[in-house]
Design a protein around this motif. Structure first.
Motif, PDB file in Angstrom:
ATOM      1  N   LYS A   6       3.325  17.455 -25.600  1.00 20.16           N
ATOM      2  CA  LYS A   6       2.013  16.847 -25.302  1.00 20.16           C
ATOM      3  C   LYS A   6       1.989  15.400 -25.773  1.00 20.16           C
ATOM      4  CE  LYS A   6      -0.471  20.144 -23.492  1.00 20.16           C
ATOM      5  NZ  LYS A   6      -0.146  21.460 -24.073  1.00 20.16           N
ATOM      6  N   GLU A   7       2.465  15.203 -27.003  1.00 19.42           N
ATOM      7  CA  GLU A   7       2.438  13.859 -27.577  1.00 19.42           C
ATOM      8  C   GLU A   7       3.298  12.918 -26.727  1.00 19.42           C
ATOM      9  OE1 GLU A   7       3.986  13.737 -31.558  1.00 19.42           O
ATOM     10  OE2 GLU A   7       3.825  11.535 -31.614  1.00 19.42           O
ATOM     11  N   ALA A   8       4.473  13.418 -26.329  1.00 21.96           N
ATOM     12  CA  ALA A   8       5.385  12.604 -25.520  1.00 21.96           C
ATOM     13  C   ALA A   8       4.707  12.207 -24.204  1.00 21.96           C
ATOM     14  CB  ALA A   8       6.671  13.363 -25.253  1.00 21.96           C
ATOM     15  N   GLU A   9       3.957  13.155 -23.636  1.00 23.46           N
ATOM     16  CA  GLU A   9       3.255  12.838 -22.383  1.00 23.46           C
ATOM     17  C   GLU A   9       2.157  11.808 -22.615  1.00 23.46           C
ATOM     18  OE1 GLU A   9       4.055  17.111 -20.148  1.00 23.46           O
ATOM     19  OE2 GLU A   9       2.188  16.801 -21.245  1.00 23.46           O
ATOM     20  N   THR A  10       1.471  11.963 -23.737  1.00 26.84           N
ATOM     21  CA  THR A  10       0.367  11.028 -24.041  1.00 26.84           C
ATOM     22  C   THR A  10       0.860   9.590 -24.174  1.00 26.84           C
ATOM     23  OG1 THR A  10      -0.459  12.839 -25.381  1.00 26.84           O
ATOM     24  CG2 THR A  10      -1.676  10.772 -25.510  1.00 26.84           C
ATOM     25  N   ILE A  11       2.023   9.419 -24.814  1.00 26.12           N
ATOM     26  CA  ILE A  11       2.500   8.040 -24.972  1.00 26.12           C
ATOM     27  C   ILE A  11       3.235   7.538 -23.722  1.00 26.12           C
ATOM     28  CG2 ILE A  11       2.649   8.143 -27.494  1.00 26.12           C
ATOM     29  CD1 ILE A  11       5.753   8.290 -27.026  1.00 26.12           C
ATOM     30  N   GLY A  12       3.243   8.351 -22.676  1.00 27.72           N
ATOM     31  CA  GLY A  12       3.754   7.883 -21.387  1.00 27.72           C
ATOM     32  C   GLY A  12       5.253   8.009 -21.203  1.00 27.72           C
ATOM     33  N   ALA A  13       5.899   8.939 -21.936  1.00 18.66           N
ATOM     34  CA  ALA A  13       7.337   9.129 -21.725  1.00 18.66           C
ATOM     35  C   ALA A  13       7.555   9.704 -20.320  1.00 18.66           C
ATOM     36  CB  ALA A  13       7.905  10.070 -22.778  1.00 18.66           C
ATOM     37  N   ARG A  14       8.574   9.200 -19.643  1.00 19.88           N
ATOM     38  CA  ARG A  14       8.828   9.636 -18.266  1.00 19.88           C
ATOM     39  C   ARG A  14       9.557  10.974 -18.273  1.00 19.88           C
ATOM     40  NH1 ARG A  14       6.026   6.018 -16.356  1.00 19.88           N
ATOM     41  NH2 ARG A  14       6.471   3.836 -16.795  1.00 19.88           N
ATOM     42  N   SER A  15       9.076  11.893 -17.447  1.00 18.28           N
ATOM     43  CA  SER A  15       9.781  13.164 -17.338  1.00 18.28           C
ATOM     44  C   SER A  15      10.191  13.352 -15.889  1.00 18.28           C
ATOM     45  CB  SER A  15       8.899  14.310 -17.806  1.00 18.28           C
ATOM     46  OG  SER A  15       7.705  14.316 -17.060  1.00 18.28           O
ATOM     47  N   PHE A  16      10.991  14.382 -15.641  1.00 17.59           N
ATOM     48  CA  PHE A  16      11.494  14.636 -14.293  1.00 17.59           C
ATOM     49  C   PHE A  16      10.717  15.828 -13.783  1.00 17.59           C
ATOM     50  CE2 PHE A  16      15.268  16.343 -11.734  1.00 17.59           C
ATOM     51  CZ  PHE A  16      14.956  15.541 -10.648  1.00 17.59           C
ATOM     52  N   PHE A  17       9.923  15.624 -12.723  1.00 14.17           N
ATOM     53  CA  PHE A  17       8.958  16.658 -12.365  1.00 14.17           C
ATOM     54  C   PHE A  17       9.598  17.963 -11.913  1.00 14.17           C
ATOM     55  CE2 PHE A  17      10.035  14.934  -8.343  1.00 14.17           C
ATOM     56  CZ  PHE A  17       9.749  15.901  -7.402  1.00 14.17           C
ATOM     57  N   LYS A  18      10.895  17.898 -11.553  1.00 14.73           N
ATOM     58  CA  LYS A  18      11.542  19.136 -11.093  1.00 14.73           C
ATOM     59  C   LYS A  18      12.007  20.004 -12.261  1.00 14.73           C
ATOM     60  CE  LYS A  18      13.158  17.270  -6.737  1.00 14.73           C
ATOM     61  NZ  LYS A  18      14.318  16.739  -6.027  1.00 14.73           N
ATOM     62  N   GLU A  19      11.944  19.469 -13.452  1.00 15.46           N
ATOM     63  CA  GLU A  19      12.454  20.179 -14.614  1.00 15.46           C
ATOM     64  C   GLU A  19      11.289  20.765 -15.414  1.00 15.46           C
ATOM     65  OE1 GLU A  19      16.072  19.066 -15.368  1.00 15.46           O
ATOM     66  OE2 GLU A  19      16.076  20.972 -16.439  1.00 15.46           O
ATOM     67  N   LYS A  20      11.496  21.985 -15.971  1.00 17.69           N
ATOM     68  CA  LYS A  20      10.479  22.530 -16.882  1.00 17.69           C
ATOM     69  C   LYS A  20      10.919  22.191 -18.288  1.00 17.69           C
ATOM     70  CE  LYS A  20       9.415  26.674 -14.293  1.00 17.69           C
ATOM     71  NZ  LYS A  20       9.970  28.011 -14.253  1.00 17.69           N
ATOM     72  N   TYR A  21      10.000  21.780 -19.138  1.00 20.43           N
ATOM     73  CA  TYR A  21      10.379  21.400 -20.497  1.00 20.43           C
ATOM     74  C   TYR A  21       9.783  22.334 -21.532  1.00 20.43           C
ATOM     75  CZ  TYR A  21      11.889  17.053 -18.326  1.00 20.43           C
ATOM     76  OH  TYR A  21      12.530  16.135 -17.551  1.00 20.43           O
ATOM     77  N   PRO A  22      10.486  22.509 -22.642  1.00 19.05           N
ATOM     78  CA  PRO A  22       9.928  23.329 -23.732  1.00 19.05           C
ATOM     79  C   PRO A  22       8.816  22.576 -24.475  1.00 19.05           C
ATOM     80  CG  PRO A  22      12.027  22.388 -24.396  1.00 19.05           C
ATOM     81  CD  PRO A  22      11.814  21.977 -22.961  1.00 19.05           C
TER      82      PRO A  22
END
Ligand code: SER
Length: 610
Positions: A538-554
Motif C-alpha cells: 500500500k505504502e509503495a503504491e501511495t508514493i507512486g512506485a510503478r508496478s506491472f499490472f499483469k503481475e500480482k504482488y504480495p
C-alpha cells in the motif's frame, strides 16, 4: 465424490497456512527480464535469489501454486500423466525447517483424512539420493522416512519402501544433475514420493517395476529438494548460507492420486476440456484408440490458451514459435480424427479451458472473447495448407533438412511436426540437418529459441543487469515525456538489447522518443545510486512506485529506486516494484541508444534500445 482441483487448492493452502507459511502469488508464465528461459518452468523460479541467501520480504516459510510450462516434455504428452502446462504446488523453507519437518509435513498432508488428502500410506513409496563423490548419501532422509513409516506400522526396508537412486534421479537443480549445473547455481539432493496405482506392470518397460519405472504403475507426486549447495567454478560444491527446502508437487498428479485414478485427463482439471475435444472431433475419449491424440489436443490447446493470456501471439520466434507449434500440432491431431473440422469448432475447447480456471487465471467474461480469435486465426491459416502439405509428406519416402525447411516455408509445417509424421513412417530426420538447412537460408532467429527449451537458468550476466536498470530509466522517462497514460505491457532483455512494450493514449512523435533517450543518458551521466527497500505494498503504491499490472504482488514488496538519497524512496527519480537484480549506480550502464521505435497494435508501442 471425486476431489476437485478447487478443493485440492484450498486444502493445500489451509495446510500450509496452519504451519506458518505465507502465500506468494505466482509469477507470469513468460518471465520478465530473463533471457535464458522461455517460460516459467518451476515454482522455485522466483525464489532463486532467496535460496542463494537474500532475505524474502514475506519471511522464511512460503508457499505458492505456480503455473508452469515444460516444453521439453512435449513428446511425452499422450500418456496418462504428462502435460506441457501444469501447476506446481510448492512450499519453501528459507533456512527455517529442514529434512525432518519437511518430510513429516508432506506425509501428513498426503495421508491425514481431516486436513490432508487421506491417502493410504501403503500406497506411498519414497526415493532418496544414494550419494556420489560430490555429495554424501542422504542418510538423514532414510532415517526420517523409516521413522515415519514405522509410526504407521509399515516396514520400510531399502529396496521395498525406500529406494536409493543416483543423482540422475534424486538431485534437483534448474539444470538437472550436478554435472550440468553452471557455477553459481543452487541445488541439492531430493526425496520424491510416489503413489502406487492398482495397475499391472508393463514388462515392455523392464523386467521389474520400481518407483522410477515408466510403465505408469507408479506416479511421482511430490519432490522435496534440500537446497543446501552452490556449485563453484572448479566444479565442487559449497554450502549455501542457509539450508533450504524447495518442495514441489504437481497439482494434476496429486489430484490423480487423491482420486486413485492414474489418468490425469479424468480429473475435473482436464475432463471438461476433454469433453470439449469430444465435441470438436466427434469422437469418444473412452475409446483407447483415440486417447493419445485427444490428450495431445486437450493439453496443447490448454497450454496455448494460457500462453495467449500472458500476452504472446503466434510467430516464428521464441515463445510465439512454441505457441505456433502447439496450435499446429493440435490441428494435425484434430484433423486425423475429424477431417471436416473447421476452425470455428475449436471454440468449445477453449471455453472449457477458461471455465476450468475461471477466477484463478482467467476472467471468463473477458478472456474467452480475446483468446478464441487468436487461436482460430492461426488454425485457419495453417488449415489452408495443411492438406496439401500432408499429401506432399505422404509421397515422400526420404527426407532431409532442406525438404523439411521447405515444408515449413511453403506449408507452415514446424520441423517437429514433419519429424513426427515421418517417424510414424519409420523415416528419421535429425534436428542437426534441419538446423543446417535453416542456417543456409539465413533464418537463424528460430534456432536460437531452441536452446532455451531445455533450460531454466536465470542469466545474471552483467549486460542483462545493466539493461534491466536501463529499463527502469526508460519506463520513468516515458512518463516524463508522454504523460500518465503510459502503461508497461511487457519487457524482454537479452545480452544484446532491451525491448520495452507500452500502451499510451496518443502516438508518441520521433521528438518524444529522442527526448526519452536524452533523459535516460542524463540520468546515466548523473551517476545516480540504485537501491532497494522492502515496503508495504500500500505504502509503495501511495508514493507512486510503478508496478506491472499483469503481475500480482504480495503485501510486502521490493522497491528498486534510483535517486540521489539512498534513504528516501519517495523523492527518487524512478521507483518500481521489482525483484532485481540491478546495477549499483546508473553510471555502470554506459550510453544507451534507442534503436527502434514501432507501433505494434492500437495504442501499443515497442522500443528496442542498446
Ligand atoms: N524445484 C523442484 C521441482 O521443480 C521442487 O519444487 O521439482
Amino acid at each position: 465424490m471425486a476431489l476437485t482441483h478447487r478443493q485440492l487448492r484450498e486444502r493445500f493452502s489451509k495446510f500450509l497456512v496452519s504451519h506458518g507459511h505465507a502465500e506468494v502469488p505466482p509469477i507470469s508464465l513468460v518471465p520478465q527480464n530473463d533471457p535464458t528461459t522461455l517460460f516459467t518452468g518451476s515454482g522455485m523460479q522466483q525464489f532463486v535469489p532467496y535460496l542463494l541467501g537474500q532475505k524474502h520480504p514475506q519471511g522464511t516459510r512460503l508457499f505458492n501454486i505456480q503455473h508452469c510450462i515444460r516444453v521439453q516434455d512435449i513428446e511425452e504428452v499422450g500418456d496418462n500423466r504428462h502435460d506441457t502446462l501444469f501447476e506446481m504446488m510448492g512450499n519453501w523453507s528459507l533456512g527455517d525447517y529442514f529434512k525432518k519437518e519437511q518430510l513429516q509435513n508432506f506425509f501428513t498432508f498426503l495421508t491425514d483424512k481431516k486436513i490432508g488428502l487421506g491417502l493410504d500410506p501403503k500406497k506411498l513409496f519414497v526415493t532418496v539420493f544414494e550419494g556420489n563423490e560430490q555429495a554424501p548419501r542422504d542418510t538423514t532422509s532414510i532415517e526420517v522416512w523409516t521413522e515415519i513409516f514405522k509410526r504407521v506400522g509399515i516396514s520400510s526396508e531399502i529396496g521395498e519402501r525406500i529406494f536409493l537412486y543416483p543423482a540422475e534421479k534424486n538431485w534437483w537443480s534448474r539444470a538437472g544433475e550436478p554435472k550440468n549445473m553452471p557455477a553459481g547455481e543452487p541445488g541439492g539432493p531430493d526425496s520424491e514420493v510416489f503413489y502406487l496405482f492398482d495397475v499391472e506392470h508393463d514388462p515392455a518397460f523392464g523386467k521389474e517395476c520400481h518407483p522410477n519405472c515408466d510403465c505408469g504403475r507408479f506416479m511421482e507426486i511430490g519432490n522435496s529438494v534440500f537446497m543446501q549447495y552452490k556449485k563453484l567454478d572448479d566444479g565442487s560444491f559449497e554450502n549455501l548460507p542457509k539450508m533450504n527446502v524447495d518442495f514441489g508437487g504437481g497439482l494434476e498428479r496429486l489430484l490423480a492420486a487423491a482420486n486413485n485414478d492414474p489418468d490425469i485427463f479424468h480429473a475435473d482439471i482436464n475432463s471438461h476440456i476433454v469433453n470439449g475435444v469430444e465435441t470438436a472431433t466427434n469422437h469418444e475419449y473412452e475409446d483407447p484408440s483415440n486417447q493419445k491424440a485427444m490428450r495431445i489436443i486437450a493439453d496443447h490447446l490448454k497450454t496455448a490458451t494460457f500462453i495467449i493470456k500472458d500476452g504472446i501471439t503466434p510467430s516464428n520466434k521464441e515463445q510465439g514459435y512454441v505457441l505456433r507449434r502447439l496450435l499446429r500440432r493440435a490441428l494435425v491431431k484434430i484433423r486425423a480424427l475429424n477431417n471436416s473440422f473447421s476452425a470455428e469448432a475449436v471454440a468449445p475447447i477453449v471455453e472449457q479451458v477458461v471455465q476450468t480456471y475461471n477466477g484463478i487465471y482467467f476472467d471468463a467474461k473477458v478472456d474467452t472473447a480475446k483468446i478464441i480469435p487468436v487461436i482460430q486465426d492461426e488454425i485457419s491459416k495453417f488449415q489452408k495448407t495443411l492438406d496439401r502439405g500432408l499429401r506432399e509428406l505422404e509421397k515422400l519416402d526420404e527426407i532431409n533438412g532442406t525438404i523439411a525447411f521447405d515444408l515449413y516455408q511453403t506449408y507452415g509445417f514446424p520441423f517437429e511436426i514433419t519429424q513426427e509424421i515421418m517417424s510414424e513412417k519409420g523415416i528419421k530426420l535429425s534436428k542437426e540437418e534441419y538446423d543446417n538447412a535453416v542456417k543456409t537460408h539465413q533464418a537463424k532467429s528460430r534456432s536460437s529459441a531452441d536452446h532455451k527449451f531445455k533450460g531454466g537458468l536465470a542469466d545474471q550476466s552483467n549486460q542483462t543487469v545493466k539493461y534491466h536498470t536501463a529499463t527502469h530509466l526508460l519506463h520513468q522517462a516515458l512518463f516524463d515525456v508522454i504523460g500518465d497514460s503510459v502503461r508497461q505491457e511487457g519487457s524482454n532483455i537479452t545480452a544484446d538489447r532491451l525491448r520495452f512494450d507500452f500502451y499510451c493514449d496518443n502516438q508518441p512523435t520521433d521528438e518524444d522518443i529522442e527526448k526519452v533517450e536524452k533523459i535516460m543518458n542524463e540520468k546515466i551521466s548523473q551517476e545516480i545510486p540504485v537501491n532497494m527497500k522492502v515496503m508495504d505494498k500500500k505504502e509503495a503504491e501511495t508514493i507512486g512506485a510503478r508496478s506491472f499490472f499483469k503481475e500480482k504482488y504480495p503485501d510486502e514488496v521490493k522497491i528498486y529506486f534510483i535517486g540521489k538519497d539512498k534513504e528516501d524512496v519517495k523523492s527518487a527519480y524512478s521507483k518500481e516494484f521489482c525483484g532485481g537484480p540491478h546495477v549499483e549506480n546508473t553510471k555502470e550502464i554506459g550510453e544507451i541508444q534507442i534503436k527502434r521505435f514501432k507501433k505494434i497494435g492500437s495504442n501499443m508501442f515497442r522500443i528496442y534500445a542498446k
